[in-house]
Write an enzyme that holds these catalytic residues in place. Structure first.
Site, PDB file in Angstrom:
ATOM      1  N   ARG A  86       0.841  -1.211   0.000  1.00 42.65           N
ATOM      2  CA  ARG A  86       0.000   0.000   0.000  1.00 42.65           C
ATOM      3  C   ARG A  86       0.874   1.257   0.000  1.00 42.65           C
ATOM      4  O   ARG A  86       0.587   2.227  -0.690  1.00 42.65           O
ATOM      5  CB  ARG A  86      -0.956   0.013   1.211  1.00 42.65           C
ATOM      6  N   LYS A 236      -7.696   5.434 -19.321  1.00 40.71           N
ATOM      7  CA  LYS A 236      -7.982   5.891 -20.676  1.00 40.71           C
ATOM      8  C   LYS A 236      -6.732   5.751 -21.556  1.00 40.71           C
ATOM      9  O   LYS A 236      -6.241   4.668 -21.718  1.00 40.71           O
ATOM     10  CB  LYS A 236      -8.524   7.317 -20.619  1.00 40.71           C
TER      11      LYS A 236
HETATM   12  N1  PLP Z   1     -11.286  12.328 -15.404  1.00 46.08           N
HETATM   13  C1  PLP Z   1     -11.853  12.258 -16.625  1.00 46.08           C
HETATM   14  C2  PLP Z   1     -11.660  13.383 -17.592  1.00 46.08           C
HETATM   15  C3  PLP Z   1     -12.627  11.146 -16.981  1.00 46.08           C
HETATM   16  O1  PLP Z   1     -13.194  11.097 -18.188  1.00 46.08           O
HETATM   17  C4  PLP Z   1     -12.791  10.103 -16.027  1.00 46.08           C
HETATM   18  C5  PLP Z   1     -13.602   8.914 -16.346  1.00 46.08           C
HETATM   19  O2  PLP Z   1     -14.210   8.814 -17.390  1.00 46.08           O
HETATM   20  C6  PLP Z   1     -12.205  10.220 -14.771  1.00 46.08           C
HETATM   21  C7  PLP Z   1     -11.447  11.346 -14.490  1.00 46.08           C
HETATM   22  C8  PLP Z   1     -12.372   9.148 -13.728  1.00 46.08           C
HETATM   23  O3  PLP Z   1     -11.551   8.056 -14.018  1.00 46.08           O
HETATM   24  P1  PLP Z   1     -11.868   6.540 -13.597  1.00 46.08           P
HETATM   25  O4  PLP Z   1     -13.064   6.103 -14.356  1.00 46.08           O
HETATM   26  O5  PLP Z   1     -10.601   5.827 -13.985  1.00 46.08           O
HETATM   27  O6  PLP Z   1     -12.093   6.520 -12.136  1.00 46.08           O
END
Ligand code: PLP
Length: 424
Positions: A86, A236
């Site tokens: 962790r 992403k």
């Molecule tokens: N920031 C943006 C611009 C996003 O599009 C997303 C999710 O789509 C997040 C943060 C949150 O990420 P996660 O889904 O990995 O928790």
């Protein structure tokens, strides 16, 4: 020579000792890699080599995956730099070093999701702080900010950050963070990071945080524009293969204290990323430049196709000269990215569902930034956590369709859109 000795690299083969010497095992330190060259290398080279140290055990070219939850001590105060996964793990360190390098930051901490990266950033703020956020931020960010407002007393103001006058008026003595998401999700609106950072930094102790998920460091480097923190959903583009959820917070250059803070908050919240997921993101990073270039090239062609289509109304893509902030995109970004959104000229649920159901290569799903193309309906999916009023004031209409452009052939994607936009 008998059949069984065709492979000369086999002990027992009479030729073995004369032709192929067994490798001499010297330990791997100093083998194969020149990590000292990486900081000055180009971004593609950094994507391949960042965070990857010579493997002292066997000279493994890919960093080993350390799944162990705990690490041995030699005595009460001696260990090999890690005690418990962790708090720290060698595979996570490799990814953190790579991300800090790619963003040009001081350090990074990798989290279990993009949302937990945002949570770590919010936990840097002392009680009673005021935060200003871009009005059309990701729906999950909005939901978390609202939660922090209701349960932790965080004061939040949502603003169109393109309006610098409104920003100036909204800043208060206890404003501790400005939250930028550029391009924004799902309207692809831009924020002038340098202008907002300059304004924010006139206030002591105000951190400027940029969610760089949509462009990745390949297309946008917020620290060079004055940001203090960069946040990613590594789910992403950074991972890029839709098989991990993860996040990261990166601290700005020359900010060792901030690095220490983000790492310790991640540890205390228990939001750190699993070594296996770190390994996968590190692998994804290696092809980031290739993927981003292709995502962008295809997105640009499809945005132009949609703009010219008679059934399509507005198209939101910063690479189009018709985008109201196209100039800013050219100035601030190194590319326009692989995300776009559009509205039908004549909307309504029936026509919307026709498009969403008819698409064959675009899967109707949440998320973005993977190799496969996705379509989403923000009002009912990614931004359903916003109230209808909040969506309306952010400009997210019920007819908006968002596309994450994958790596398929552009011709296949274009003809898929064309058939889905043909109404009975
Ligand atoms: N920031 C943006 C611009 C996003 O599009 C997303 C999710 O789509 C997040 C943060 C949150 O990420 P996660 O889904 O990995 O928790």
């Amino acid at each position: 020579m008998s059949e069984q000795f065709l492979d000369t690299n086999v002990p027992g083969n009479p030729a073995y000792h004369f032709t192929i010497q067994p490798p001499v095992r010297e330990g791997g330190a100093g083998w194969l890699r020149r990590p000292e060259l990486v900081p000055d290398a180009g971004l593609a080279t950094q994507c391949v080599h960042g965070g990857v140290q010579p493997d002292p055990a066997y000279g493994a070219v890919m960093p080993p995956l350390y799944l162990s939850s705990t690490f041995a001590f030699k005595d009460i105060c001696t260990n090999a730099g890690y005690d418990y996964t962790r708090s720290g793990n060698p595979t996570r360190t490799a990814l953190e070093e790579a991300l800090a390098l790619l963003e040009g930051g001081h350090g990074a901490t990798c989290t279990s999701t993009g949302m937990s990266a945002i949570l770590v950033a919010l936990n840097l703020l002392p009680h009673g702080s005021h935060l200003i956020a871009t009005v059309d931020c990701y729906g999950g960010t909005f939901r978390l900010l609202e939660h922090a407002r209701r349960f932790y007393g965080l004061e939040v103001t949502y603003l169109d950050l393109a309006d610098l006058g409104a920003l100036q008026a909204a800043l208060r003595p206890h404003t501790r963070m400005i939250w930028i998401e550029t391009p924004s999700n799902p309207l692809l609106r831009l924020t002038d990071i340098a202008a907002v950072a300059a304004m924010g930094h006139r206030h002591p102790d105000c951190l400027v945080a940029v969610d760089n998920t949509f462009l990745s460091p390949f297309f946008q480097r917020p620290f060079a524009l004055g940001a203090d923190l960069v946040i990613h959903s590594t789910t992403k583009y950074l991972n890029g293969h839709s098989d991990v959820v993860g996040g990261a917070v990166v601290s700005g250059p020359g900010r060792p204290l901030l690095t220490q803070q983000i790492q310790s908050v991640n540890n205390l919240l228990g939001t750190s990323q699993s070594p296996h997921d770190c390994f996968l993101v590190l692998r994804g990073l290696k092809t980031l430049p290739l993927r981003m270039r292709q995502h962008e090239a295809t997105a640009q062609q499809l945005a132009e196709f949609l703009l010219a289509h008679p059934a399509v109304g507005k198209v939101h893509y910063p690479g189009l000269p018709s985008h109201p902030q196209h100039d800013l995109a050219q100035r601030q970004q190194k590319g326009f990215g692989g995300m776009l959104s559009f509205e039908l000229k004549e909307g309504g649920n029936k026509r919307l569902n026709h498009v969403l159901r008819s698409l064959k290569w675009f899967t109707l799903a949440e998320s973005l930034g993977g190799v496969e193309s996705l379509v989403a309906h923000p009002a009912s999916m990614t931004h359903a956590s916003m109230t209808p009023e909040a969506r309306r004031s952010a400009g997210i209409s019920d007819d908006l369709i968002r596309l994450s452009i994958g790596l398929e052939n552009v011709e296949d994607l274009r003809s898929d859109l064309a058939q889905a936009l043909t109404f009975p």
